[in-house]
Scaffold this motif. Structure first.
Motif, PDB file in Angstrom:
ATOM      1  N   PHE A   1     -41.018  75.063 -56.949  1.00  0.00           N
ATOM      2  CA  PHE A   1     -40.789  73.659 -56.615  1.00  0.00           C
ATOM      3  C   PHE A   1     -42.081  72.908 -56.837  1.00  0.00           C
ATOM      4  CE2 PHE A   1     -42.242  75.768 -52.821  1.00  0.00           C
ATOM      5  CZ  PHE A   1     -43.068  74.854 -52.170  1.00  0.00           C
ATOM      6  N   GLY A   2     -41.999  71.591 -56.810  1.00  0.00           N
ATOM      7  CA  GLY A   2     -43.182  70.789 -57.033  1.00  0.00           C
ATOM      8  C   GLY A   2     -43.166  69.533 -56.199  1.00  0.00           C
ATOM      9  N   ILE A   3     -44.352  69.046 -55.883  1.00  0.00           N
ATOM     10  CA  ILE A   3     -44.511  67.777 -55.172  1.00  0.00           C
ATOM     11  C   ILE A   3     -45.874  67.196 -55.526  1.00  0.00           C
ATOM     12  CG2 ILE A   3     -45.414  68.833 -53.056  1.00  0.00           C
ATOM     13  CD1 ILE A   3     -43.811  66.632 -51.522  1.00  0.00           C
ATOM     14  N   ASP A   4     -45.931  65.902 -55.697  1.00  0.00           N
ATOM     15  CA  ASP A   4     -47.163  65.193 -56.035  1.00  0.00           C
ATOM     16  C   ASP A   4     -47.832  65.759 -57.289  1.00  0.00           C
ATOM     17  OD1 ASP A   4     -46.816  63.521 -53.870  1.00  0.00           O
ATOM     18  OD2 ASP A   4     -48.047  64.728 -52.529  1.00  0.00           O
ATOM     19  N   GLY A   5     -47.006  66.169 -58.262  1.00  0.00           N
ATOM     20  CA  GLY A   5     -47.532  66.652 -59.522  1.00  0.00           C
ATOM     21  C   GLY A   5     -48.063  68.073 -59.495  1.00  0.00           C
ATOM     22  N   VAL A   6     -47.869  68.778 -58.392  1.00  0.00           N
ATOM     23  CA  VAL A   6     -48.353  70.152 -58.268  1.00  0.00           C
ATOM     24  C   VAL A   6     -47.159  71.080 -58.125  1.00  0.00           C
ATOM     25  CG1 VAL A   6     -49.762  71.746 -56.912  1.00  0.00           C
ATOM     26  CG2 VAL A   6     -50.457  69.357 -57.128  1.00  0.00           C
TER      27      VAL A   6
ATOM     28  N   SER B   1     -44.892  78.175 -56.236  1.00  0.00           N
ATOM     29  CA  SER B   1     -44.000  79.303 -56.361  1.00  0.00           C
ATOM     30  C   SER B   1     -44.076  80.085 -55.058  1.00  0.00           C
ATOM     31  CB  SER B   1     -44.454  80.178 -57.534  1.00  0.00           C
ATOM     32  OG  SER B   1     -43.695  81.359 -57.593  1.00  0.00           O
ATOM     33  N   ILE B   2     -42.925  80.464 -54.513  1.00  0.00           N
ATOM     34  CA  ILE B   2     -42.904  81.181 -53.240  1.00  0.00           C
ATOM     35  C   ILE B   2     -41.815  82.246 -53.288  1.00  0.00           C
ATOM     36  CG2 ILE B   2     -41.368  79.469 -52.169  1.00  0.00           C
ATOM     37  CD1 ILE B   2     -42.905  79.946 -49.522  1.00  0.00           C
ATOM     38  N   ASP B   3     -42.127  83.427 -52.779  1.00  0.00           N
ATOM     39  CA  ASP B   3     -41.151  84.513 -52.696  1.00  0.00           C
ATOM     40  C   ASP B   3     -40.447  84.398 -51.352  1.00  0.00           C
ATOM     41  OD1 ASP B   3     -41.999  85.552 -55.150  1.00  0.00           O
ATOM     42  OD2 ASP B   3     -43.584  86.732 -54.192  1.00  0.00           O
ATOM     43  N   LEU B   4     -39.098  84.388 -51.391  1.00  0.00           N
ATOM     44  CA  LEU B   4     -38.322  84.172 -50.175  1.00  0.00           C
ATOM     45  C   LEU B   4     -37.106  85.088 -50.125  1.00  0.00           C
ATOM     46  CD1 LEU B   4     -38.249  80.262 -50.179  1.00  0.00           C
ATOM     47  CD2 LEU B   4     -39.658  81.727 -48.720  1.00  0.00           C
ATOM     48  N   SER B   5     -36.661  85.340 -48.903  1.00  0.00           N
ATOM     49  CA  SER B   5     -35.374  86.002 -48.707  1.00  0.00           C
ATOM     50  C   SER B   5     -34.286  84.973 -49.005  1.00  0.00           C
ATOM     51  CB  SER B   5     -35.255  86.490 -47.259  1.00  0.00           C
ATOM     52  OG  SER B   5     -35.212  85.379 -46.374  1.00  0.00           O
ATOM     53  N   ASP B   6     -33.050  85.444 -49.139  1.00  0.00           N
ATOM     54  CA  ASP B   6     -31.947  84.506 -49.382  1.00  0.00           C
ATOM     55  C   ASP B   6     -31.849  83.473 -48.271  1.00  0.00           C
ATOM     56  OD1 ASP B   6     -31.213  85.649 -51.793  1.00  0.00           O
ATOM     57  OD2 ASP B   6     -29.736  86.993 -50.890  1.00  0.00           O
ATOM     58  N   THR B   7     -32.028  83.913 -47.030  1.00  0.00           N
ATOM     59  CA  THR B   7     -31.926  83.001 -45.885  1.00  0.00           C
ATOM     60  C   THR B   7     -32.987  81.905 -45.948  1.00  0.00           C
ATOM     61  OG1 THR B   7     -31.062  84.795 -44.528  1.00  0.00           O
ATOM     62  CG2 THR B   7     -31.938  82.879 -43.359  1.00  0.00           C
TER      63      THR B   7
ATOM     64  N   LEU C   1     -35.032  76.370 -47.408  1.00  0.00           N
ATOM     65  CA  LEU C   1     -35.894  75.488 -48.202  1.00  0.00           C
ATOM     66  C   LEU C   1     -35.065  74.482 -48.983  1.00  0.00           C
ATOM     67  CD1 LEU C   1     -38.603  74.614 -49.471  1.00  0.00           C
ATOM     68  CD2 LEU C   1     -38.276  76.437 -51.159  1.00  0.00           C
ATOM     69  N   ARG C   2     -34.026  74.964 -49.641  1.00  0.00           N
ATOM     70  CA  ARG C   2     -33.181  74.068 -50.438  1.00  0.00           C
ATOM     71  C   ARG C   2     -32.475  73.037 -49.562  1.00  0.00           C
ATOM     72  NH1 ARG C   2     -32.679  79.083 -53.460  1.00  0.00           N
ATOM     73  NH2 ARG C   2     -33.554  78.719 -55.538  1.00  0.00           N
ATOM     74  N   GLU C   3     -32.063  73.432 -48.372  1.00  0.00           N
ATOM     75  CA  GLU C   3     -31.437  72.470 -47.455  1.00  0.00           C
ATOM     76  C   GLU C   3     -32.443  71.430 -46.979  1.00  0.00           C
ATOM     77  OE1 GLU C   3     -29.653  74.840 -44.358  1.00  0.00           O
ATOM     78  OE2 GLU C   3     -27.872  75.274 -45.563  1.00  0.00           O
ATOM     79  N   ALA C   4     -33.686  71.845 -46.762  1.00  0.00           N
ATOM     80  CA  ALA C   4     -34.711  70.919 -46.276  1.00  0.00           C
ATOM     81  C   ALA C   4     -35.050  69.854 -47.319  1.00  0.00           C
ATOM     82  CB  ALA C   4     -35.974  71.691 -45.880  1.00  0.00           C
ATOM     83  N   VAL C   5     -35.139  70.249 -48.587  1.00  0.00           N
ATOM     84  CA  VAL C   5     -35.498  69.280 -49.623  1.00  0.00           C
ATOM     85  C   VAL C   5     -34.283  68.633 -50.279  1.00  0.00           C
ATOM     86  CG1 VAL C   5     -37.693  70.421 -50.110  1.00  0.00           C
ATOM     87  CG2 VAL C   5     -35.686  70.985 -51.479  1.00  0.00           C
ATOM     88  N   GLY C   6     -33.101  69.111 -49.947  1.00  0.00           N
ATOM     89  CA  GLY C   6     -31.869  68.608 -50.545  1.00  0.00           C
ATOM     90  C   GLY C   6     -31.704  67.106 -50.515  1.00  0.00           C
ATOM     91  N   PRO C   7     -31.882  66.446 -49.356  1.00  0.00           N
ATOM     92  CA  PRO C   7     -31.720  64.984 -49.318  1.00  0.00           C
ATOM     93  C   PRO C   7     -32.705  64.255 -50.243  1.00  0.00           C
ATOM     94  CG  PRO C   7     -31.753  65.883 -47.090  1.00  0.00           C
ATOM     95  CD  PRO C   7     -32.114  66.997 -48.020  1.00  0.00           C
ATOM     96  N   TYR C   8     -33.927  64.790 -50.377  1.00  0.00           N
ATOM     97  CA  TYR C   8     -34.926  64.160 -51.239  1.00  0.00           C
ATOM     98  C   TYR C   8     -34.578  64.371 -52.708  1.00  0.00           C
ATOM     99  CZ  TYR C   8     -37.327  64.039 -46.805  1.00  0.00           C
ATOM    100  OH  TYR C   8     -37.624  63.819 -45.496  1.00  0.00           O
ATOM    101  N   VAL C   9     -34.086  65.560 -53.033  1.00  0.00           N
ATOM    102  CA  VAL C   9     -33.661  65.851 -54.401  1.00  0.00           C
ATOM    103  C   VAL C   9     -32.492  64.949 -54.785  1.00  0.00           C
ATOM    104  CG1 VAL C   9     -32.638  67.609 -55.902  1.00  0.00           C
ATOM    105  CG2 VAL C   9     -34.525  68.224 -54.370  1.00  0.00           C
TER     106      VAL C   9
END
Length: 148
Positions: free
Chosen positions: A24-29, A32-38, A43-51
């Motif tokens: 993912f990216g923010i402010d031009g940066v 990369s993060i390794d995550l479990s499915d949960t 993460l996707r739910e948190a940034v979903g409204p902004y996306v």
């Protein structure tokens, strides 16, 4: 001789087993993060409204053709011509800025020149025919001491 290499991903948030790498990216940066499915879902739910409300401009970290084009256009718009540079140097020296006769003109000086008030020729501080006004003073420069 046979060799088996096993790569095990650890969730960067909780240390558990990761199942995917999310970019993912923010402010031009880009990040990369390794995550479990949960945690990936969280993460996707948190940034979903902004996306959903944002406008897609290309892939982060992939060179961003659109972003590069915008950046290039902005740089071209900020460049000065040789004649404008001469006018800026004359104006700057007449208004108290210390600008060399050759080399780069500091961005602050260019911005001050471009944002100067539009006055009638012959009025102090205005651009006359190659002669800047003499009574204008160099504006104060803001300084910051960093984090407190």
């Amino acid at each position: 001789m046979a060799r088996e290499v096993i790569t095990r991903l650890s969730d960067d948030l909780d240390g558990g087993e990761a199942t995917q790498t999310v970019e993912f990216g923010i402010d031009g940066v880009g990040y990369s993060i390794d995550l479990s499915d949960t945690n990936a879902v969280a993460l996707r739910e948190a940034v979903g409204p902004y996306v959903a409300a944002g406008q897609r401009v290309g892939r982060v970290g992939g060179g961003g053709g659109i972003t590069r084009a915008i950046r290039g256009a902005a740089a071209a718009a900020s460049r000065s011509t040789r004649e404008e540079n001469q006018r800026i140097r004359e104006w700057a020296s007449g208004t108290g800025y210390d600008v060399s006769e050759r080399g780069r003109i500091p961005v602050e000086v260019i911005e001050a020149y471009r944002n100067r008030p539009a006055l009638a020729p012959g009025v102090d501080g205005a651009d006359g025919p190659g002669k800047p006004g003499k009574s204008a003073k160099k504006p104060p420069v803001a300084t910051f001491s960093g984090d407190k």
